[in-house]
Scaffold this active site. Sequence first.
Site, PDB file in Angstrom:
ATOM      1  N   ILE A   1       0.846  -1.207   0.000  1.00 26.83           N
ATOM      2  CA  ILE A   1       0.000   0.000   0.000  1.00 26.83           C
ATOM      3  C   ILE A   1       0.882   1.259   0.000  1.00 26.83           C
ATOM      4  O   ILE A   1       0.673   2.177  -0.801  1.00 26.83           O
ATOM      5  CB  ILE A   1      -0.977  -0.004   1.191  1.00 26.83           C
ATOM      6  CG1 ILE A   1      -1.965  -1.176   1.027  1.00 26.83           C
ATOM      7  CG2 ILE A   1      -1.729   1.331   1.304  1.00 26.83           C
ATOM      8  CD1 ILE A   1      -2.857  -1.434   2.221  1.00 26.83           C
TER       9      ILE A   1
ATOM     10  N   ASP B   1      11.002   1.894   7.615  1.00 31.13           N
ATOM     11  CA  ASP B   1      10.514   0.515   7.657  1.00 31.13           C
ATOM     12  C   ASP B   1      11.711  -0.368   8.007  1.00 31.13           C
ATOM     13  O   ASP B   1      12.529  -0.688   7.142  1.00 31.13           O
ATOM     14  CB  ASP B   1       9.921   0.103   6.294  1.00 31.13           C
ATOM     15  CG  ASP B   1       9.299  -1.283   6.344  1.00 31.13           C
ATOM     16  OD1 ASP B   1       9.730  -2.099   7.186  1.00 31.13           O
ATOM     17  OD2 ASP B   1       8.381  -1.546   5.548  1.00 31.13           O
TER      18      ASP B   1
ATOM     19  N   CYS C   1      -4.586   5.426   7.344  1.00 32.90           N
ATOM     20  CA  CYS C   1      -5.581   4.492   6.803  1.00 32.90           C
ATOM     21  C   CYS C   1      -5.131   3.055   7.076  1.00 32.90           C
ATOM     22  O   CYS C   1      -5.530   2.130   6.367  1.00 32.90           O
ATOM     23  CB  CYS C   1      -5.751   4.689   5.294  1.00 32.90           C
ATOM     24  SG  CYS C   1      -6.437   6.280   4.830  1.00 32.90           S
ATOM     25  N   ALA C   2      -4.244   2.881   8.090  1.00 37.47           N
ATOM     26  CA  ALA C   2      -3.707   1.530   8.352  1.00 37.47           C
ATOM     27  C   ALA C   2      -4.413   0.891   9.543  1.00 37.47           C
ATOM     28  O   ALA C   2      -5.322   0.074   9.357  1.00 37.47           O
ATOM     29  CB  ALA C   2      -2.208   1.597   8.568  1.00 37.47           C
ATOM     30  N   ARG C   3      -4.021   1.265  10.745  1.00 35.82           N
ATOM     31  CA  ARG C   3      -4.641   0.724  11.955  1.00 35.82           C
ATOM     32  C   ARG C   3      -4.667   1.777  13.042  1.00 35.82           C
ATOM     33  O   ARG C   3      -3.708   2.539  13.209  1.00 35.82           O
ATOM     34  CB  ARG C   3      -3.840  -0.469  12.494  1.00 35.82           C
ATOM     35  CG  ARG C   3      -4.255  -1.796  11.887  1.00 35.82           C
ATOM     36  CD  ARG C   3      -5.687  -2.196  12.294  1.00 35.82           C
ATOM     37  NE  ARG C   3      -6.109  -3.404  11.645  1.00 35.82           N
ATOM     38  CZ  ARG C   3      -6.634  -3.475  10.403  1.00 35.82           C
ATOM     39  NH1 ARG C   3      -6.824  -2.395   9.691  1.00 35.82           N
ATOM     40  NH2 ARG C   3      -7.007  -4.636   9.909  1.00 35.82           N
TER      41      ARG C   3
ATOM     42  N   ASP D   1      -8.743   7.205   9.038  1.00 36.98           N
ATOM     43  CA  ASP D   1      -9.765   6.227   8.652  1.00 36.98           C
ATOM     44  C   ASP D   1      -9.898   5.162   9.734  1.00 36.98           C
ATOM     45  O   ASP D   1     -10.836   4.378   9.718  1.00 36.98           O
ATOM     46  CB  ASP D   1      -9.357   5.571   7.322  1.00 36.98           C
ATOM     47  CG  ASP D   1     -10.391   4.571   6.835  1.00 36.98           C
ATOM     48  OD1 ASP D   1     -11.580   4.956   6.746  1.00 36.98           O
ATOM     49  OD2 ASP D   1     -10.030   3.415   6.540  1.00 36.98           O
TER      50      ASP D   1
ATOM     51  N   GLU E   1     -12.801   1.365  17.866  1.00 37.59           N
ATOM     52  CA  GLU E   1     -13.805   1.528  16.794  1.00 37.59           C
ATOM     53  C   GLU E   1     -15.094   0.834  17.193  1.00 37.59           C
ATOM     54  O   GLU E   1     -15.037  -0.257  17.748  1.00 37.59           O
ATOM     55  CB  GLU E   1     -13.254   0.952  15.482  1.00 37.59           C
ATOM     56  CG  GLU E   1     -12.057   1.731  14.969  1.00 37.59           C
ATOM     57  CD  GLU E   1     -11.486   1.202  13.654  1.00 37.59           C
ATOM     58  OE1 GLU E   1     -12.044   0.236  13.092  1.00 37.59           O
ATOM     59  OE2 GLU E   1     -10.475   1.756  13.186  1.00 37.59           O
TER      60      GLU E   1
ATOM     61  N   HIS F   1     -13.283   3.614   8.889  1.00 39.89           N
ATOM     62  CA  HIS F   1     -12.533   2.410   8.483  1.00 39.89           C
ATOM     63  C   HIS F   1     -13.054   1.860   7.148  1.00 39.89           C
ATOM     64  O   HIS F   1     -13.500   0.704   7.060  1.00 39.89           O
ATOM     65  CB  HIS F   1     -12.623   1.338   9.586  1.00 39.89           C
ATOM     66  CG  HIS F   1     -11.514   0.321   9.508  1.00 39.89           C
ATOM     67  ND1 HIS F   1     -10.966  -0.286  10.604  1.00 39.89           N
ATOM     68  CD2 HIS F   1     -10.858  -0.218   8.442  1.00 39.89           C
ATOM     69  CE1 HIS F   1     -10.029  -1.148  10.228  1.00 39.89           C
ATOM     70  NE2 HIS F   1      -9.948  -1.122   8.923  1.00 39.89           N
TER      71      HIS F   1
ATOM     72  N   GLY G   1     -11.169   1.897   4.200  1.00 38.62           N
ATOM     73  CA  GLY G   1     -10.071   1.729   3.238  1.00 38.62           C
ATOM     74  C   GLY G   1     -10.368   0.683   2.168  1.00 38.62           C
ATOM     75  O   GLY G   1     -10.099   0.878   0.987  1.00 38.62           O
ATOM     76  N   ALA G   2     -10.915  -0.443   2.593  1.00 33.06           N
ATOM     77  CA  ALA G   2     -11.155  -1.541   1.654  1.00 33.06           C
ATOM     78  C   ALA G   2     -12.604  -1.564   1.173  1.00 33.06           C
ATOM     79  O   ALA G   2     -13.011  -2.513   0.489  1.00 33.06           O
ATOM     80  CB  ALA G   2     -10.818  -2.863   2.326  1.00 33.06           C
TER      81      ALA G   2
END
Length: 337
Positions: free
Chosen positions: A161, A180, A248-250, A274, A279, A298, A300-301
Amino acid sequence: MALFGRFVVMARIAVTDGMAKDAVALLEQSGHEVILGTISSTDLAAGALGEFDAIIVRSATKLPADVISASGDRLAVIGRAGVGVDNIDIASAAEAGIPVVNAPRASTQSVVELTIGHLLSSLRHIPRADRGMRSGKWEKKAMKGTELSGKNLGLIGFGRIAQGVGAVAQALGMTVHTYDPYLPPKVAKAQNTTLHKKVETLFSNCTHISIHCNLNDETHHLVNAKRLSLMPGRSNDGIDCGNHIVNCARGGIIDEDALFQAMEDGAVASAALDVFEIEPVDPSSPLLQHEHFHGTPHIGAATMEAQARVGLDIARAIMTVLDGGTCETTVNAHLLT
Ligand code: MLT
């Protein structure tokens, strides 16, 4: 339990957080019974999964250790229709001999597009301008934004992503940096991206930061007050663009209280999330009241394309395991003996 699945011809499969129709049809055409509907956490802890050979969840259903140990011997595979498996105790599943499979590629493009959407929305004040217009204000002067072009974008995590976001950002004229610790340097080099050894130097070099790593002990509250205070506020092109955060990850990777405080202090000019530590997010959370915050629940997908792909990918993965095979997206393969 070996890495191979248990051979189950006509399986009972629980699908608790919804799944695309074509994917349900694929499982049914293959002779399996699909039971759609939520199962309460109380029933899960009381052993409700004992009646199923497989379960497919998204993020709403939580499968902690006690749920897995209460599920008995029948459960042969757990499917995560999506990427993140932080709602599943994958070690406990491995201990019980249950492979956990996911669908890691299906939603990449959708999350990339949402991330860019959030970045652009923040920089051009789209949510704020819309809120103003709806309340009768024509705030043209107050809505002066900044371009993405010429700015440094910091990506925390550089998987599929993030690499997609980086490519779009570069096409828009941004310079991409990443942190990373698991990334081979040649991957960053091939993407024309500066890889930082320390997350602090990513923060001190970037006015725009987007999160793309998993949530785990190492990344919990990785975005905190100290690191936010390192962001430069002024871009390489000499524009006082302020600092901007997108996630937009976690949820849980950002310390939301610290983010709110940084926005109050002006250290962060905008935040777009997001995902949230809890949540659904509490609507009275101070962050949600902040003028320069905007969020999505949430999603994103949550595109037609991603959900169609996710459903088919996870249905195929589940069938592979039920056919006695190994699935290449088994996230606890290293723990299964
Ligand atoms: C994922 O991990 O796949 C996404 O966060 C989407 C979701 O949980 O529904």
